[in-house]
Design a protein around this motif. Structure first.
Motif, PDB file in Angstrom:
ATOM      1  N   ALA A  58       0.834  -1.191   0.000  1.00 19.00           N
ATOM      2  CA  ALA A  58       0.000   0.000   0.000  1.00 19.00           C
ATOM      3  C   ALA A  58       0.873   1.247   0.000  1.00 19.00           C
ATOM      4  O   ALA A  58       2.070   1.207   0.324  1.00 19.00           O
ATOM      5  CB  ALA A  58      -0.918  -0.003   1.220  1.00 19.00           C
ATOM      6  N   ARG A  61       1.345   5.853   4.725  1.00 10.99           N
ATOM      7  CA  ARG A  61       0.354   6.492   5.597  1.00 10.99           C
ATOM      8  C   ARG A  61       1.064   7.612   6.343  1.00 10.99           C
ATOM      9  O   ARG A  61       1.603   7.421   7.429  1.00 10.99           O
ATOM     10  CB  ARG A  61      -0.218   5.481   6.589  1.00 10.99           C
ATOM     11  CG  ARG A  61      -1.464   4.723   6.148  1.00 10.99           C
ATOM     12  CD  ARG A  61      -1.427   4.142   4.781  1.00 10.99           C
ATOM     13  NE  ARG A  61      -2.711   3.465   4.478  1.00 10.99           N
ATOM     14  CZ  ARG A  61      -3.054   3.071   3.272  1.00 10.99           C
ATOM     15  NH1 ARG A  61      -2.251   3.284   2.246  1.00 10.99           N
ATOM     16  NH2 ARG A  61      -4.211   2.464   3.068  1.00 10.99           N
ATOM     17  N   ASP A  82      -3.242   3.707  -3.447  1.00 18.85           N
ATOM     18  CA  ASP A  82      -3.183   2.296  -3.060  1.00 18.85           C
ATOM     19  C   ASP A  82      -3.456   1.480  -4.316  1.00 18.85           C
ATOM     20  O   ASP A  82      -4.596   1.390  -4.787  1.00 18.85           O
ATOM     21  CB  ASP A  82      -4.251   1.974  -1.996  1.00 18.85           C
ATOM     22  CG  ASP A  82      -3.834   2.351  -0.594  1.00 18.85           C
ATOM     23  OD1 ASP A  82      -2.677   2.773  -0.412  1.00 18.85           O
ATOM     24  OD2 ASP A  82      -4.668   2.224   0.318  1.00 18.85           O
ATOM     25  N   THR A  86      -4.134  -3.665  -2.853  1.00 19.03           N
ATOM     26  CA  THR A  86      -3.435  -3.240  -1.643  1.00 19.03           C
ATOM     27  C   THR A  86      -4.262  -2.241  -0.845  1.00 19.03           C
ATOM     28  O   THR A  86      -5.149  -1.572  -1.377  1.00 19.03           O
ATOM     29  CB  THR A  86      -2.090  -2.570  -1.981  1.00 19.03           C
ATOM     30  OG1 THR A  86      -2.324  -1.248  -2.495  1.00 19.03           O
ATOM     31  CG2 THR A  86      -1.304  -3.372  -3.011  1.00 19.03           C
ATOM     32  N   GLY A  87      -3.939  -2.121   0.436  1.00 18.15           N
ATOM     33  CA  GLY A  87      -4.481  -1.067   1.277  1.00 18.15           C
ATOM     34  C   GLY A  87      -5.995  -1.026   1.292  1.00 18.15           C
ATOM     35  O   GLY A  87      -6.666  -2.031   1.524  1.00 18.15           O
ATOM     36  N   ARG A  91      -8.585  -5.536  -2.000  1.00 14.64           N
ATOM     37  CA  ARG A  91      -7.344  -6.110  -1.501  1.00 14.64           C
ATOM     38  C   ARG A  91      -7.217  -7.587  -1.849  1.00 14.64           C
ATOM     39  O   ARG A  91      -8.202  -8.331  -1.839  1.00 14.64           O
ATOM     40  CB  ARG A  91      -7.284  -5.908   0.011  1.00 14.64           C
ATOM     41  CG  ARG A  91      -5.964  -6.305   0.641  1.00 14.64           C
ATOM     42  CD  ARG A  91      -5.744  -5.692   1.983  1.00 14.64           C
ATOM     43  NE  ARG A  91      -6.956  -5.525   2.771  1.00 14.64           N
ATOM     44  CZ  ARG A  91      -7.051  -4.703   3.798  1.00 14.64           C
ATOM     45  NH1 ARG A  91      -6.031  -3.962   4.139  1.00 14.64           N
ATOM     46  NH2 ARG A  91      -8.179  -4.610   4.492  1.00 14.64           N
TER      47      ARG A  91
END
Length: 422
Positions: A58, A61, A82, A86-87, A91
């Motif tokens: 991802a 953050r 993302d 991912t993230g 997902r």
């Protein structure tokens, strides 16, 4: 669309529905998420979309203006994508793949999570956020750089410039070519590590002997084999990886013949792919182009480098993925059959267009790390020579993670290169 504040930044969530298969826009859809990060009162700045390394990781953050984002916000509105799988985007996980049904269905689904699909997602997002006829800057780190070259190949009309760090792929290199180039670089990183910490030769040898003689289980139930222990060498290509590996190997035994619970827990955290199963599932697929299966290339090419399995010193491996990982890691075991089918997939679409890159008009600045363990320097330079107008900065001052650890210095250099200031 939620917006919130951190010290010095304003963050906004963006969700968008995109086709799973962009060649079938009326078919199944997935969700793509991106986080917009701007300085307060930002107006009129161009957009920069960040493509994270991986595959399967991802976007960062951030908390405030940390790392390279601080430098980026001086000039851009930043969008942290993302990538699909991912993230907060749809997902890839043990649970989500189980819902796809049979292993063939899972493998077919996973085949849509490579750079070509990621770029087409980004183009939909660009038009959604910026409007038709607009352009943005792409910043690609590692695998994100591979995606940037795919972007330059198939959708350059969406780019005002490209910034690439540690991520110029071999345009026609097959998976086995990549590993034939990188195994010797990993061996050299081992040499440097043992020269720095000569006492680690015996410490690692003692751990290896214990693993050969015992059935060692990690806290989550996975099996710690010698090849799995060697895979900790993935860290050797980062700026602090050798030091981290030293601290790990010096503190393995609770008492004579007993590996400590704390050590096993740390090792499990480093080896498990519970948070990013797409990495071992799709890593070799990132090199698949045209006819021919990747067929566990890292595993096959390892046999050409017997020093990783014999000899007085135990050598750690690097960014290589092996079929046994889908047996020893409980997070990956349910995906074993799908992984085998991906490795055997006989054809992959092209990811790069050398002819179009040869007529490129998008400003491109790329950092190539001379001692990069993950992305081969020579393959990168060969590609740079084929991208018209690309400017390349070759440096041995930094390792592969330089974008993250240099507080914006690498990004600043790339921006200045595209402006003709250096």
């Amino acid at each position: 669309m939620a917006t919130f504040r951190h010290p010095g930044t304003v963050l906004t969530d963006h969700f968008l529905t995109v086709p799973l298969d962009h060649d079938d826009p009326a078919g199944e859809t997935i969700q793509v998420y991106a986080r917009e990060v701007v300085a307060p009162s930002t107006t009129g700045k161009p957009w920069l979309v960040f493509l994270q390394g991986g595959p399967g990781s991802a976007a960062p953050r951030p908390i405030g203006r940390d790392s390279w984002i601080d430098r980026a916000l001086d000039d851009y509105r930043v969008l942290l994508l993302d990538q699909r799988g991912t993230g907060r985007s749809t997902r890839i996980s043990r649970q989500s793949l189980a819902g796809r049904g049979s292993p063939p269905a899972q493998a077919e689904y996973l085949a849509h999570f490579r750079a070509d699909s990621i770029v087409r997602d980004a183009e939909i997002l660009r038009r959604h956020l910026l409007g038709a006829g607009t352009k943005w800057t792409v910043l690609g780190q590692s695998f994100g750089g591979f995606c940037a070259v795919t972007y330059l190949s198939f959708a350059p009309e969406g780019l005002r410039e490209a910034l690439i760090t540690g991520g110029l792929p071999g345009l026609s290199a097959r998976a086995e070519d990549v590993y034939r180039a990188t195994y010797p670089r990993v061996a050299a990183k081992n040499d440097a590590h043992y020269a720095r910490y000569p006492e680690d030769v015996d410490a690692v040898r003692a751990i290896a002997a214990h693993l050969r003689e015992h059935d060692v289980r990690l806290p989550g139930g996975g099996r710690l084999t010698l090849p799995a222990f060697q895979a900790l060498g993935l860290a050797l290509g980062s700026s602090t990886g050798s030091h981290e590996l030293h601290y790990l190997t010096e503190d393995a035994f609770e008492s004579a013949g007993v590996l400590s619970d704390a050590w096993l827990s740390t090792v499990e955290h480093r080896l498990s792919f519970v948070t990013n199963p797409a990495y071992p599932l799709l890593h070799e697929a990132t090199y698949g182009q045209g006819d021919g299966a990747t067929n566990w290339a890292a595993h096959r090419v390892r046999a050409e480098h017997p020093q990783f399995d014999t000899g007085d010193r135990i050598l750690f491996t690097g960014e290589m993925h092996y079929p046994w990982q889908f047996e020893t890691d409980p997070a990956l075991a349910p995906m074993r059959e799908a992984a085998e089918l991906l490795a055997a997939r006989p054809h992959w679409p092209r990811l790069y267009d050398a002819a179009r890159l040869g007529t490129n008009e998008v400003p491109v600045a790329a950092a190539v790390y001379y001692d990069d363990m993950y992305v081969d320097r020579d393959l990168s330079l060969g590609t740079a020579a084929k991208i018209a107008g690309a400017r390349v900065w070759i440096t041995n001052e930094y390792e592969h993670d330089a974008l993250r650890v240099t507080s914006g210095a690498v990004l600043d250099r790339l921006i200045a290169m595209n402006r003709g200031e250096v």
